[in-house]
Design a protein around this motif. Structure first.
Motif, PDB file in Angstrom:
ATOM      1  N   LYS A   1       0.815  -1.206   0.000  1.00  0.00           N
ATOM      2  CA  LYS A   1       0.000   0.000   0.000  1.00  0.00           C
ATOM      3  C   LYS A   1       0.859   1.271   0.000  1.00  0.00           C
ATOM      4  O   LYS A   1       0.512   2.258  -0.634  1.00  0.00           O
ATOM      5  CB  LYS A   1      -0.922   0.015   1.225  1.00  0.00           C
ATOM      6  N   GLU A   4       1.963   2.026  -3.533  1.00  0.00           N
ATOM      7  CA  GLU A   4       0.824   2.486  -4.334  1.00  0.00           C
ATOM      8  C   GLU A   4       0.452   3.922  -3.988  1.00  0.00           C
ATOM      9  O   GLU A   4       0.255   4.762  -4.873  1.00  0.00           O
ATOM     10  CB  GLU A   4      -0.361   1.550  -4.068  1.00  0.00           C
ATOM     11  N   LYS A   5       0.390   4.228  -2.689  1.00  0.00           N
ATOM     12  CA  LYS A   5       0.038   5.576  -2.249  1.00  0.00           C
ATOM     13  C   LYS A   5       1.112   6.582  -2.660  1.00  0.00           C
ATOM     14  O   LYS A   5       0.799   7.717  -3.039  1.00  0.00           O
ATOM     15  CB  LYS A   5      -0.146   5.613  -0.727  1.00  0.00           C
TER      16      LYS A   5
END
Length: 199
Positions: A1, A4-5
């Motif tokens: 994550k 991705e962020k």
């Protein structure tokens, strides 16, 4: 994550100056590589986790390239300490991986392997490409004043940095660089003890 962020954030902020600090859990204990990286190295979970870290860096660099801002973005890749000789580190050692190269010692120790870390910079517009070795003693405390210089912004008023601007070292322009002494220690106790595990 986190990856991705970070990529989303880069794409969202590409038209303005930005600062992204991406602190991954790779390769920190516990060694928990994502399933797609498990078994991809010859150094156990530790090596697999390094493979995942390599992928993370690649994703960030690809996003910068795709948005056309890689040449004008100063990217730093570094660590806060040397490799750790815990169970996962010992397993990778048995597999032939030397997480600190030829340096003696590991994380938590006073030897060089405990606190000498990689420090890679990519900034083509600032002529920081091609690779070079800096043999002088530098430290993480030097990064902020050096970045302030690169960004051309004023230093905060009333703040005294315990540091040195090392831009000339990065750019291979330093002449007669003075000797320097840096002291590092490992406390890890409730009440600090003077000179405990100092180097």
């Amino acid at each position: 994550k986190l990856t991705e962020k970070s990529v989303e954030w880069i794409r969202k902020n590409k038209h303005n100056p930005f600062f992204l600090y991406l602190s991954t859990t790779n390769i920190h204990h516990p060694f928990t590589p994502a399933p797609r990286f498990q078994g991809t190295s010859q150094a156990g979970r530790y090596g697999d986790f390094i493979h995942e870290l390599d992928w993370i860096v690649g994703e960030v660099m690809n996003a910068l390239e795709e948005e056309g801002i890689a040449d004008n973005t100063l990217v730093i890749f570094t660590s806060d300490n040397g490799g750790m000789f815990n169970v996962g580190g010992q397993d990778s050692w048995k597999d032939g991986h030397r997480m600190n190269g030829d340096l003696l010692g590991f994380k938590f120790g006073a030897w060089e392997g405990g606190h000498r870390v990689p420090f890679f910079i990519h900034y083509p517009k600032g002529n920081l490409t091609g690779g070079r070795d800096v043999d002088m003693i530098t430290s993480y405390v030097d990064v902020v004043p050096t970045l302030i210089d690169y960004c051309g912004v004023p230093a905060p008023k009333g703040v005294k940095f315990d540091r040195v601007n090392i831009r000339s070292l990065w750019e291979n322009k330093a002449k007669n660089w003075p000797d320097r002494i840096l002291v590092t220690d490992s406390q890890r106790v409730r009440d600090p003890i003077k000179w405990r595990k100092s180097a």
